[in-house]
Design an enzyme around this catalytic site. Structure first.
Site, mmCIF file in Angstrom:
data_model
loop_
_atom_site.group_PDB
_atom_site.id
_atom_site.type_symbol
_atom_site.label_atom_id
_atom_site.label_comp_id
_atom_site.label_asym_id
_atom_site.label_seq_id
_atom_site.Cartn_x
_atom_site.Cartn_y
_atom_site.Cartn_z
ATOM 1 N N ARG D 100 0.901 -1.141 0.060
ATOM 2 C CA ARG D 100 0.006 -0.043 0.005
ATOM 3 C C ARG D 100 0.923 1.212 -0.161
ATOM 4 N NH1 ARG D 100 -4.356 2.072 4.528
ATOM 5 N NH2 ARG D 100 -5.506 3.206 2.969
ATOM 6 N N SER D 101 0.763 2.118 -0.736
ATOM 7 C CA SER D 101 1.373 3.407 -1.016
ATOM 8 C C SER D 101 2.767 3.058 -0.833
ATOM 9 C CB SER D 101 1.057 4.424 0.024
ATOM 10 O OG SER D 101 -0.579 4.699 -0.233
ATOM 11 N N GLN D 108 -3.573 -3.815 3.093
ATOM 12 C CA GLN D 108 -4.322 -3.161 1.913
ATOM 13 C C GLN D 108 -5.859 -3.456 2.282
ATOM 14 O OE1 GLN D 108 -5.908 -1.607 -0.882
ATOM 15 N NE2 GLN D 108 -3.754 -1.423 -0.970
ATOM 16 N N HIS D 180 29.661 -11.323 -11.239
ATOM 17 C CA HIS D 180 28.084 -11.485 -11.692
ATOM 18 C C HIS D 180 27.612 -10.261 -11.858
ATOM 19 C CE1 HIS D 180 24.237 -12.955 -10.836
ATOM 20 N NE2 HIS D 180 24.455 -14.158 -10.942
ATOM 21 N N ALA D 258 22.448 -16.247 -2.261
ATOM 22 C CA ALA D 258 21.563 -16.518 -3.441
ATOM 23 C C ALA D 258 21.167 -17.927 -3.357
ATOM 24 C CB ALA D 258 22.435 -16.334 -4.679
ATOM 25 N N LYS D 288 15.851 -20.813 -6.245
ATOM 26 C CA LYS D 288 16.833 -21.647 -6.218
ATOM 27 C C LYS D 288 16.861 -22.340 -4.882
ATOM 28 C CE LYS D 288 19.972 -18.729 -9.217
ATOM 29 N NZ LYS D 288 19.663 -17.276 -8.800
ATOM 30 N N ARG D 317 2.860 -0.934 -5.418
ATOM 31 C CA ARG D 317 2.474 -2.029 -5.073
ATOM 32 C C ARG D 317 3.262 -3.060 -5.931
ATOM 33 N NH1 ARG D 317 -1.940 -2.634 -2.616
ATOM 34 N NH2 ARG D 317 -2.761 -4.071 -3.921
#
Lengths: 454, 454, 454, 454
Positions: D100-101, D108, D180, D258, D288, D317
């Site tokens: 929200r905002s 919400q 990367h 990761a 992953k 949002r």
């Protein structure tokens, strides 16, 4: 157990404000409320349900069946084991089917949810028929069989005492001429002989006079069949007189109301027949009346015991799918949706007549004067035999499905009489058809007609 | 039209490198290739298909039916109009059902895709039976009816000439005692009287001596029924001798092979019977043999004409769902999957016997000496009547589904004889059961036994 | 491989007549033909597709991705392995997402099908915008980010040279006052400072004079933002003049067209701005314009290179779902469906104005004179502060979602100026709203108003 | 409202026996009970849920959102209107998205169900990480962004005060060499410059000495990045020392984990780092680690406030789908399922090493001595440059996905150092891989090797 009426309680300590949770509960309740009402009232809802609501109900019920119980030890030979999850879709989860030991409506211990689903469906079957013309029936059942096989089942059921007690059986069923293969097969299947009372021509219409029926009664007669919906030029039977005749002569009387629920006029004929004499069962297709896939029928009766007998005659267990399909139709249409479809049908019937009349004038033919609230027949007197044949092919190529081009000289079966004088084409404004179907069918007919005439 | 074999051509001018597109095509081909092979070979695939592949096939075929044609003008009374999209799921898109004018396998002009689907399914039905024990059948058909109703249909079909030509009909069907309500109902339904030849006790087993059958033949006999799979203590019939007897006496011979496809031994009995004499039809349940939801059967015959007759006897059109369910099972299992299930069944049968023997020794009972490749009966001689009754309830509470506790003194129907001396419990190691079902069922039985004995 | 254009060849030797097979092929072709056209033309179809057609396309494409290849040996750390089949649904089968090494539109070798899907979607994005008001854009991209994050991405992308080459960066973005948190956050996120040019009151409307913008330019200015769609009393910016100003001063110019595609008037403003000066990117929400679930945006540009830069700035791979959602909307609406929605919006806008005027007269208020083709503001001058607050609550309880009751005295943020004199309520007749939404919202507003006034 | 705990009450007057209804209730309760426990405990369930249970939960929650409320009058510009029912599937019904905002975790008001779903998911994210190695984190959030964009968001969030208050910002982020692209782009995107500390070779391994990091600190440094999971020859960073260094020098410290949740060893490094010094955020991919489709990440922190800041930084949002995907994975795996996957990974890692060693001996190469619990590198010293290139192509043609053939002479980016002496191939035994992947990848590698050597 989750009590969905109190789902918000779980979140009272969350970051989500109470008034938002209340709003969520309110929306969820709106979703679930029709299920509660259905359980309370056991009648067709007034308003349509959404697909999601229907799925929710079906999933809840099918999750009561024991094949969903991970904690069971299954050592029967039939345990609703399935090879693929796709089977859950085609059966809506009701893998156990319906019925027990050849008793369709008997609760099945392995399938409490499926048993509830079937009981509900039968309540709705009775309710929809009572709402749309037959307040005087006592019970109804949805069977996973087409109209013809339902007639077999009904005749077999109402004759079961005879078979069981090895009585000297009566073997004949009186059939006011109905030129329909399935129907005749269904009588043969259960070991009866149809005694056909020939149709006669009255103006354009074909009817079977009650006197002819009466004069054909003999000692071997066990039952009489009558019909409402049929193709022109055959008109509906005089149900009231047949009903009285059946009562007087102790004949089983089965009304084939194949696609008749859609017409309040046809339903009124049945209502009067019930009041006037003996009606044992009324059989109607679920697909033609209630827009399900092919494969089910509703058998209703003013005699409660008859439905019980019929449900005890199906020799085994049966697919739940035709029953589920009926339930889906009832919930997705509702009383109001069905009423609307009926009104649309009546409007389409008028449109069909008006459009066909316009074409008739252009090609110098006429609407045949035959009573039928769904179908209309147009004369094709000006077409020679080979043109009549060509017309059928031309319509097929123009993708008009369902019209019947008839040349009584070539083939009388279908006219329900001999020597019907006029070739004709029949079109239906049946329930569920759209106005554009009607309009474009007539347009294409006109085009096809012109093609073959040239 | 999209030719999916050339989907990459559309993208040659795209930013996606050619070798990547080729790889994509290769993966897609791997997905679609089994469909091509199915169309070419019309036989059960060796390896299982994924659900996605099955759905893809069903969707492609069902999109050939005319109810999917937006450009059609529909003016028939039955046009596969549906009230809800959910109906597409329960019917797998085959809303027109199967059959035409009471001829199940006749192609339906409004449903080309449905017709292909049904033809394919029947090929697979013949193929799976030929692969698993019956190379000598000529044809087979999947019917949307349970085993019992399939018997009705078969008897009705093979008797149809009699009914049609109004001959002085034979009315009796010889039944070597089979204590199964649905079966007896199915014979009654089509107007026949079962003539039951009583079972006799041989050690623990119940059999019906061929001599007793022979000596009961009379002039009114039209057909004889025989069985493979049944509950102990009833053993399978002497199919070979019955087959010879049927041939010699011109009797229609129908074998009820309810859940017999799972056992190569039972199938061998049938194979020999076909070779030795007369077998008109063999009926097997789709759910008990092929793990579909309840509602279908496969009828096979070494006489091609018989299958045609049967398919012409169903009085109307039928739900496509039981046929689709059979097709789904065949594709999701494959020959290898089914073979594996059979091996698992055999393993489970051994486990069941071993586990039950262990318990038998503890409670001083014994495995009854009855030939049955699926089920086992254990004596319950030490339990008094009220304890026997309590045992059933206790098992129910422990969530064991499918065991049968029998007290022949209380109720002889089910033992297929009179005066069977020993109370017993039957458990099945049926196809599709898991080892854990077997083990936990026996454990719970032991627990239940101890509970009620205390 | 199955060539579906020749499916009937497989059945030529079957029992199904050739003309029926042809009909089936014809219906199937009708189903598949739009896919072929889509591949050929790469533009939004004229007519809506059915859900089944969309699913068929998505399934075909997603079955080209290597995670569907059973014959692959996968030894990467990311191989689109999924924990549940439900993931296939939420991703429409595109489990690999989109992008490669932080380059959104780069083809992904493991996902040929997903790469085609994304390329197609971007073609359709460009096409729909060109069709509905922006023929002068060169390229467009669907990003799996909301409007605000898309602005971050765009600013980051168009500034990337600066960052990369370590230049002495300009850090300021000129923002004609836009009282919207997400927008301001998006500028902050990528390390810029918004320089807000205050709104001024002109009658009822709030505008930011171009002179004020010009006079605020300084050496640190890198970019300027402008808007079309926004809540009254803020009117759209003078895009044409801002565009010229940006060109003259070498400023990046990004237009926030959040829900502006629905209005041909707003789109015309953008078109003129592109022609008149410099526009670097136009950002629009997929959910507010194209009726997708929340989560995507379309970024378009008259400068092809810009779109490439933006697509190379997303730092990683992304969910395919927002892209698929855009594709679903395009196919299920078609050009004609979208045109119809726009016309409906315009009609609803008129209805909203008419209805609000009627209420305004009754309660002695007036429609504020503010240019906005979607929203309308009504003065609430007669309500005291606490009543204004109560009005919001009352509307919430009456289940009116989306109206904004504003009291500028309490909170000026949202009015885009200081000291806006009049309290007001804003309602939208946005694309996708139904007439009944409009009518019942106004009715309930009237009811709520009366409640709180009493 | 339906209280499913009392569904049987509705049927007490039905024909279905009470004990059957109780059984049905019991089975249904078993289905629903995990939902109750989830709401009570807000933690990852021990045992996997079925797909049907997950769908039931998602449907119940999504039916709390106001777009499902037929009785609402919607006059906002965003009301989760959708063009097609297919959108309900891709969003699991959560059409309003999350946030929200520009505050991701803010409830919400239009989506109470979606808000509950998100809150639950975040609880589960924290819980799964605490269960699998990080008991010392305080909070976690699932973001609908990949790992790289999550780093952008995190850096942006933790720098937000600087931007907001217009401080003289520090602009440099220390990066122990990580080759990367996405990661470097993510730093650039938010306006920072990476200061890369070069990797050095230690035997076979590449590491970045803590001394080198320390000696590179300067006044412009704002943050430091460190990693766990990466491709050999790069080893994980010395997290503990970096953590202390960050604390001492007031640097923001973000750990890129990761695909590290799968390894208890990597997780232990993080746990120690948290205990030893300063860790601001740990970022892990959902696909992953948790087998979702691409598109989400979990950001965790030992500092509760950090997660709040991050959730307030997403500028708008967002799509709910990546969040739902995480939830689906958690429920369909459960703690036990995830534990099992981890054990399988460890087993596969051993298999990969054993198999590769066997091949290594045959071709006179060796396993490089590099610490990595997921991946293994094998030297390819005997292959000339053009053969190395050919090897990659050959593996592609043999459908091995994911291996990396590296020739450091051709391209050093990827080795995280300069002048790495040995060409090599890397393969992963990552979570979710099957033993057959491992075995067949090594076999095909051997085959490909022989092909190109000949």
């Amino acid at each position: 157990m989750v009590d969905f009426s109190k789902i918000i309680d779980f979140f009272e300590s969350s970051n989500i404000p109470k008034n938002m949770l209340n709003r969520g509960q309110l929306v969820l309740n709106q979703f679930l409320n029709p299920i509660k009402i259905l359980f309370e009232q056991r009648s067709v809802p007034n308003d349509p349900w959404t697909d999601e609501q229907i799925e929710f109900l079906l999933q809840t019920l099918s999750n009561m069946d024991t094949d969903k119980d991970n904690n069971t030890a299954r050592v029967g030979e039939r345990e609703a084991r399935i090879a693929s999850k796709l089977h859950l879709r085609t059966s809506a989860g009701f893998c156990h089917g319906v019925g027990r030991s050849g008793f369709l409506t008997a609760p099945q211990p392995k399938a409490p949810g499926g048993s509830i689903m079937y009981e509900l469906s039968n309540y709705l079957a009775r309710n929809i028929l009572r709402n749309f013309g037959l307040p005087n029936i006592k019970d109804a059942i949805v069977v996973p069989l087409c109209t013809g096989m339902s007639l077999s089942l009904t005749l077999g059921a109402l004759n079961s005492d005879g078979v069981k007690y090895n009585l000297n059986l009566k073997r004949t069923v009186i059939v006011p001429q109905i030129d329909h293969n399935s129907l005749l097969k269904s009588i043969n299947l259960v070991g009866f002989k149809p005694k056909i009372i020939n149709g006669k021509i009255f103006g354009d219409a074909v009817r079977i006079p009650i006197e002819d029926i009466k004069s054909n009664l003999d000692e071997d007669c066990f039952a009489i069949i009558s019909i409402t919906s049929f193709f022109p030029p055959r008109e509906p039977d005089n149900l009231k007189e047949i009903s009285k005749f059946a009562e007087e002569n102790d004949l089983v009387h089965v009304i084939i109301n194949a696609y008749g629920v859609q017409s309040p006029e046809w339903m009124k004929l049945i209502r009067s027949a019930i009041d006037a004499g003996r009606v044992d069962a009324i059989i109607q297709s679920t697909d033609k009346n209630f827009l399900t896939p092919v494969g089910g029928a509703v058998i209703a009766s003013p005699i409660e015991e008859n439905i019980k007998k019929i449900s005890q005659t199906y020799a085994g267990r049966a697919s739940a799918t035709p029953v589920v399909n009926f339930l889906i139709s009832m919930l997705s249409l509702g009383i109001n949706g069905y009423q609307k479809l009926i009104e649309e049908q009546q409007q389409n019937r008028k449109t069909l007549e008006r459009k066909l009349k316009e074409v008739a004038e252009k090609i110098n033919e006429r609407i045949l004067d035959i009573y039928n609230p769904v179908a209309i027949a147009l004369s094709l007197s000006n077409l020679k035999e080979e043109k009549l044949y060509a017309l059928g092919g031309a319509l097929y190529n123009l993708r008009v499905t369902g019209p019947r081009v008839y040349n009584p000289k070539e083939k009388s079966f279908g006219t329900c009489c001999s020597n019907y004088p006029t070739p004709y084409i029949v079109m239906n404004a049946a329930i569920g058809a759209k106005e554009k179907d009607i309009i474009s069918a007539v347009e294409r007919f006109e085009r096809a007609y012109k093609q073959i005439v040239q």
